[in-house]
Design an enzyme around this catalytic site. Structure first.
Site, PDB file in Angstrom:
ATOM      1  N   GLN A 551       0.819  -1.198   0.000  1.00 38.59           N
ATOM      2  CA  GLN A 551       0.000   0.000   0.000  1.00 38.59           C
ATOM      3  C   GLN A 551       0.859   1.257   0.000  1.00 38.59           C
ATOM      4  OE1 GLN A 551      -2.616   0.231   3.297  1.00 38.59           O
ATOM      5  NE2 GLN A 551      -3.570   2.086   2.533  1.00 38.59           N
ATOM      6  N   PHE A 552       1.977   1.201   0.685  1.00 35.92           N
ATOM      7  CA  PHE A 552       2.739   2.427   0.868  1.00 35.92           C
ATOM      8  C   PHE A 552       4.070   2.429   0.136  1.00 35.92           C
ATOM      9  CE2 PHE A 552       0.137   2.367   4.748  1.00 35.92           C
ATOM     10  CZ  PHE A 552      -0.627   3.478   4.428  1.00 35.92           C
ATOM     11  N   GLY A 553       4.407   1.393  -0.558  1.00 39.30           N
ATOM     12  CA  GLY A 553       5.703   1.426  -1.202  1.00 39.30           C
ATOM     13  C   GLY A 553       5.892   0.288  -2.172  1.00 39.30           C
ATOM     14  N   ASP A 690       5.304 -13.144  10.001  1.00 39.07           N
ATOM     15  CA  ASP A 690       4.950 -13.597   8.651  1.00 39.07           C
ATOM     16  C   ASP A 690       6.002 -14.568   8.137  1.00 39.07           C
ATOM     17  OD1 ASP A 690       3.593 -13.912   6.316  1.00 39.07           O
ATOM     18  OD2 ASP A 690       4.176 -11.990   5.457  1.00 39.07           O
TER      19      ASP A 690
END
Ligand SMILES: *[C@@H]1O[C@H](CO)[C@@H](O)[C@H](O)[C@H]1NC(C)=O
Ligand SMILES: *[C@@H]1O[C@H](CO)[C@@H](O)[C@H](O)[C@H]1NC(C)=O
Ligand SMILES: *[C@@H]1O[C@H](CO)[C@@H](O)[C@H](O)[C@H]1NC(C)=O
Ligand SMILES: *[C@@H]1O[C@H](CO)[C@@H](O)[C@H](O)[C@H]1NC(C)=O
Length: 835
Positions: A551-553, A690
């Protein structure tokens, strides 16, 4: 708890628009819902290899469909399936003729043609324009191929392709879901080219349109607007790899030829329908001159050969200059009956861009469950409203709607009241989880396929494990991980955020768990002493390939010129034999929120202090100017998931063909290294959150390093469960307490390690719990919590020594204290290697 409810809410929310990720139901070749008379072919060799025997996993007749004679390269023989209703197709599975071991024939490649009316046939092409699909490699393994783009069709032809003259036989299954929209074609002016200053040109054309470009620009087909892929807020970004910018959108400029202040589109449907509404997914990036339409007028036609009815339905949107997000605009169509629609969309700004259009008509509000695939698809009309992108309070486009919306709002409020009541109830009695549905075991498990890549291979029958190749054969040649460097660092505590994904952190914050206690670092407070990595000259990073984006990069694969010299003595880079140094460059997007920026800087700070041979190393940073970058090691063999899924287990047989192989001993060594890296992280009280094979990188000498790009990569999107289209969770790797309670600890990393171990020993040929849908995985989590013996565990992979499976099972213990520690795991695995 709220998280759990949220998950349940979202579970059923994909009803309104087709979501290719969830539309993967077998369409009835195997189970016989497609009748024999609906399966035809251009020819058959014998009665016993007729088209009716082309059913996946069945062994009727002589075991498959085979066209007549030897197939030559120039021949076109086909198998045709009539699905009897318009269907959204996302996946094809093929298999050769096994015939209980007697068969020898299979199709190494094939093409697909499809038709909506049975008259005009279109050839399927992938997003790069290729028509040939790679098929089977043996007679028994099923090879699944994702259709990107997906197809909307009633008839499908599979056309086997051969290089050399040979006999081919096929068994197939098609996967998808009913196309309730009923739209069979749209026409529109062709999209245009935009030249945004400072960016590459954005081609807003309809590149997958399957109609003609002759009589009118786009005529008689479907394409980008019905492919189920919703465009991003920034139209220059795309969901797919290796396509041009602007790919997901069809867009027009207000003053160009053919558009005088409006764009006219026509829609034709399979039959007369009573239309409730039309949803147009539209970009609104007003900073680049794009807005949703200011108004739309639609005319209706009851039959194809008829005049347009005089009375139009007109709808004015409320323009939004505050929120630049792309959104669905719902246009009420007032229950008008028609077979064709003509809509005129008026510009509100210089550009107008659509990525999807869907129609809701009488029937598809209450779909006939008999015709949909056995009612598997959730169809609670109540929840349908939640499928719209969260209509935020200041999103006026959704406010100006009819009583339907009010009704929906009331139901949502009621629902919220019920949820709050449930939460209170749970706090008192804590019984709610006990009552969570038990569908998985009480009913037949519905098979849904999810893939960890485009191709999954399932072995039927399973290949027996190779005997005589016990882990005892382990020779030397491996660098033992050096564990002496594991000195705890005082600045780490379990509150440290996961260093990859800001989304999850936010989610944790929402659910009220412990994750958000880190004091926000502001940009100014970040000083050089916080970052031990050196500033690298940005111009020496040469872009090679995009690895993924979040989303941001974005994460890019780059060559770093002069990096070894820059890092100087003791540089951790491997010998490179004068080849360029490859690095992964994670870059924050310029328009990222302040929150994301802070998280990014925090991530740099944490990563710059990690120092272990099995953890990916931060090499340098570019933080003196925007965009912020961090440069980490990259390893030439890519990630472990890719690496293993392209390999077979070493055996005397595999020497004959060209598939590269790994030995059991290699697999064990990989497991040891991952446990060693995790042991290091655990010693710092650092929670990864993760761990999975997709997050481990492999080099030439099979050294493994744990990294964290998985979440930002499109390739693995099916491994993550999406909440509200944004936050993503790797639920198939998560411990029950992480899913239900939002608790992430080293013990939940141990759980994920068990799943990772399982992946390694299945050679990543299958996604964990591949037979369960995301919803069923979450339900199964409830069973883990209740621990009444109803939970489904991952099976023991054929290659896996029993003692290792026992270790996996201990990693999946319900009680955290029953799970082994990473230190214990490391010791156990080491013993296996030495044995
Ligand atoms: C498949 O579609 C292409 C393009 O329309 C057509 O030229 C070809 O004849 C079709 N083949 C079959 C077997 O339908
Ligand atoms: C759409 O634009 C892309 C990029 O400019 C081009 O490669 C492609 O051929 C175009 N497709 C059509 C159907 O015009
Ligand atoms: C559509 O609705 C009208 C009145 O609401 C009804 O008379 C008609 O039968 C419906 N048509 C279809 C095709 O359902
Ligand atoms: C169309 O674009 C021009 C600039 O090219 C702009 O001045 C005009 O206002 C736009 N028209 C509408 C309806 O937004």
């Amino acid at each position: 708890m709220l998280l759990f409810l949220l998950l349940i809410l979202q579970t059923s929310a994909a009803v309104g628009q087709i979501d290719p990720g969830h539309c993967r139901f077998p369409l009835g070749m195997e189970d016989g819902r497609v009748k024999d008379k609906d399966i035809t072919a251009s020819s058959k060799w014998y009665e016993t290899t007729g088209p009716q025997f082309a059913r996946l996993n069945r062994e009727d007749g002589d075991g498959a469909w085979c066209p007549e004679g030897q197939l030559q390269h120039s021949d076109t023989q086909y198998l045709q399936v009539d699905l009897s209703v318009l269907t959204f197709l996302t996946l094809v599975g093929t298999q050769g003729r096994y015939a209980r071991g007697l068969g020898k024939e299979f199709a190494r490649a094939y093409r697909l043609n499809y038709s909506r009316d049975g008259l005009t046939w279109k050839a399927w092409k992938n997003r790069q324009g290729n028509t040939v699909i790679e098929g089977n490699k043996n007679t028994y393994a099923i090879v699944y191929k994702e259709l990107h783009p997906s197809i909307i069709a009633r008839y499908v032809r599979l056309i086997p392709v051969t290089e050399l003259s040979s006999t081919v036989c096929m068994r197939v299954e098609l996967y998808g879901c009913p196309w309730h929209d009923g739209l069979i074609s749209y026409s529109a002016p062709e999209g245009q080219l935009m030249m945004p200053p400072g960016y590459p040109p954005a081609s807003l054309n309809d590149s997958i349109y399957d109609g003609t470009h002759e009589r009118r620009p786009l005529f008689g087909g479907l394409g980008q607007l019905t492919d189920g892929v919703v465009g991003m807020d920034d139209f220059l970004l795309t969901h797919e790899k290796q396509v041009w910018s602007g790919y997901d959108y069809l867009g027009w400029r207000n003053d160009s030829q053919g558009t005088q202040g409006h764009v006219e589109m026509e829609f034709v449907f399979d039959r007369q329908r009573n239309f409730t509404s039309m949803k147009v997914h539209s970009n609104n990036l007003f900073t680049r001159g794009v807005k949703i339409f200011s108004s739309v007028s639609c005319w209706f036609k009851p039959r194809l050969i008829a005049n347009w009815e005089q009375e139009a339905v007109t709808f004015r949107t409320v323009l939004d200059d505050r929120n630049p997000s792309a959104r669905y605009v719902t246009v009420p169509l007032n229950q008008r009956t028609a077979k064709a629609l003509r809509c005129r969309f008026y510009f509100a700004d210089v550009w107008m861009m659509f990525s999807e259009i869907s129609f809701q008509s009488g029937e598809n509000l209450h779909p006939d469950l008999k015709t949909s695939t056995q009612g598997i698809i959730p169809t609670t009309p109540l929840i349908t409203t939640a499928a719209q992108p969260a209509p935020s309070a200041n999103d006026p486009t959704e406010e100006t709607n009819t009583p339907i919306l009010i009704g929906c709002l009331v139901t949502i409020i009621l629902l919220l009241v019920v949820i709050i009541f449930l939460i209170l109830w749970c706090q008192c009695v804590c019984k709610v989880l006990e009552k969570a549905p038990r569908r998985i075991l009480d009913e037949e498990v519905t098979i849904r396929l999810s893939s960890c890549s485009d191709t999954i291979i399932m072995q039927t029958p399973p290949v027996p494990p190779r005997t005589g190749h016990a882990p005892t054969a382990c020779g030397g040649g491996y660098a033992e991980p050096d564990v002496t460097q594991c000195t705890p660092h005082q600045s780490f505590h379990s509150n440290a955020p996961h260093y990859a994904e800001t989304d999850i952190i936010r989610l944790q914050g929402v659910t009220g768990s412990n994750m958000y206690a880190v004091p926000a670092l502001t940009v100014d407070s970040l000083t050089r002493k916080d970052i031990s990595a050196a500033e690298f000259p940005r111009q020496q990073l040469i872009f090679r390939e995009k690895l993924g984006e979040g989303q941001f990069g974005e994460v890019h694969l780059c060559e770093a010129e002069g990096l070894p010299e820059f890092l100087g003595e003791g540089s951790p880079l491997p010998d490179r034999d004068s080849r360029p140094v490859l690095v992964a460059v994670k870059q924050l997007r310029a328009d990222a929120t302040l929150q994301a920026r802070n998280d990014f800087l925090k991530e740099i700070k944490i990563m710059s202090r990690l120092d272990d041979p099995n953890i990916i190393r931060l090499l340098c940073v570019c933080v003196s100017s925007d965009p912020l970058c961090m440069v980490t090691e990259y390893m030439e063999n890519g990630d472990l998931n890719m690496f293993l899924s392209q390999r077979e287990i070493e055996s005397t047989l595999t020497h004959a063909n060209s598939i590269p192989s790994v030995s059991l001993c290699d697999l064990l060594h990989m497991a040891v290294q991952i446990s060693s890296g995790m042991k290091y992280l655990a010693s710092l009280n650092f929670v990864h959150r993760d761990l999975a094979t997709r997050n481990c990188l492999v080099d030439r000498r099979l050294t493994i390093k744990i990294a964290d790009f998985g979440m930002s990569r499109n390739l693995y999107s099916s491994d993550y469960y999406r909440i509200q289209g944004r936050a993503v969770l790797p639920i198939r790797w998560m411990a029950w307490e992480s899913i239900l309670l939002g608790k992430f600890t080293t013990a939940s990393d141990v759980w994920a390690f068990g799943v990772t171990l399982w992946e390694i020993f299945t050679l990543c040929k299958e996604q964990p719990y591949s037979l369960l849908s995301d919803e069923q995985v979450i339900e199964n989590t409830g069973e883990f919590f209740r621990n009444q013996g109803r939970q489904i565990f991952l099976y023991s992979p054929p290659l896996c020594p029993p003692s290792l499976f026992e270790l996996m099972m201990r990693c999946w213990s319900r009680n955290i204290t029953d799970r082994p520690t990473f230190d214990g795991i490391y010791q156990t695995l080491r013993r296996h290697v030495r044995a």
